[in-house]
Design an enzyme around this catalytic site. Structure first.
Site: not given
Ligand code: DX5
Ligand code: ZN
Length: 215
Positions: A137, A68, A66, A175, A37, A8, A33, A143, A35
């Site tokens: 998840m 979010m 991913h 994850d 957010m 990640s 990966h 975080f 992320d």
């Protein structure tokens, strides 16, 4: 199929992202990966398109993005445009999950669905045949570096059974909080893809940590 490892990027050194991307390129890792957010769906903000574009220019492996974020459908095309290969949306952020999955696939990406620790795998029953990847998840999203939730093992086993019962080809991705103590058990339970942020990037030798996670 042997399992995949997706470091990640959230835990990478953003002051020298190029070095960490090259480390992943030259390691046994399979995917990046990534992320995203938005500070609304989760209580944190990570990064957006300019950063992902910079990653994509250097990355020699698929981008596993991913999301979010709320309203993920609105941005699917833009994620395709920055080189996303697998686009994962949260079931909790989609009012019309089936439509979101079709939209991602129609844009030429693999469709992933992430579920939070409190969400039952039964909520995937009617869409699982259409999904390419299910991101379980194993922490509450938002975080890096959080503690692994032990209930995940049972969830992986139940999800694997559901995938088989529904003749789905979905991969199971784990994850959050994946480390050198729990990764083998996760694979034994049926996991196909391991995301690892803190475990890789806070280790002395990230390349070697990735190769241990691959074993
Ligand atoms: C958490 C993110 C994870 C995170 C994992 O919301 O979705 O991908 O980067 O980090 P670790 O492996 O440190 O728990
Ligand atoms: Zn993630």
């Amino acid at each position: 199929m042997s399992h995949l490892v997706a470091p990640s990027v959230l835990s990478a050194n953003f002051a020298n992202l190029q070095a960490d991307i090259e480390m992943i390129n030259n390691s046994e890792a399979d995917w990046f990966h990534v992320d995203v957010m938005d500070g609304v769906f989760v209580p944190n903000i990570s990064f957006g398109f300019p950063v992902i574009k910079a990653i994509q220019k250097l990355a020699k492996k698929p981008l596993d993005v991913h999301l979010m974020i709320v309203n993920p459908d609105q941005y699917a095309q833009a994620f395709k445009d920055v080189g996303t290969e697998i686009l994962t949306v949260h079931i909790e952020a989609c009012n019309h999950l089936h439509r979101s999955i079709q939209n991602i696939k129609n844009l030429g990406m693999k469709a992933g669905v992430a579920i939070n620790p409190h969400t039952s795998i039964n909520s995937l029953e009617d869409t699982i045949a259409e999904i390419d990847l299910i991101c379980l998840m194993s922490v509450n999203p938002g975080f890096g570096g959080q503690k692994f939730i032990e209930n995940t093992y049972d969830k992986v086993k139940a999800l694997k059974a559901l995938i088989e019962r529904k003749n789905s080809k979905a991969l199971i991705e784990i994850d959050g909080g994946v480390d050198l103590n729990n990764y083998k058990k996760l694979i034994d339970c049926g996991a196909n893809v391991l995301v690892a942020g803190n475990t890789v990037f806070s280790s002395k030798n990230p390349t070697e940590t990735i190769s241990i996670l691959k074993k």
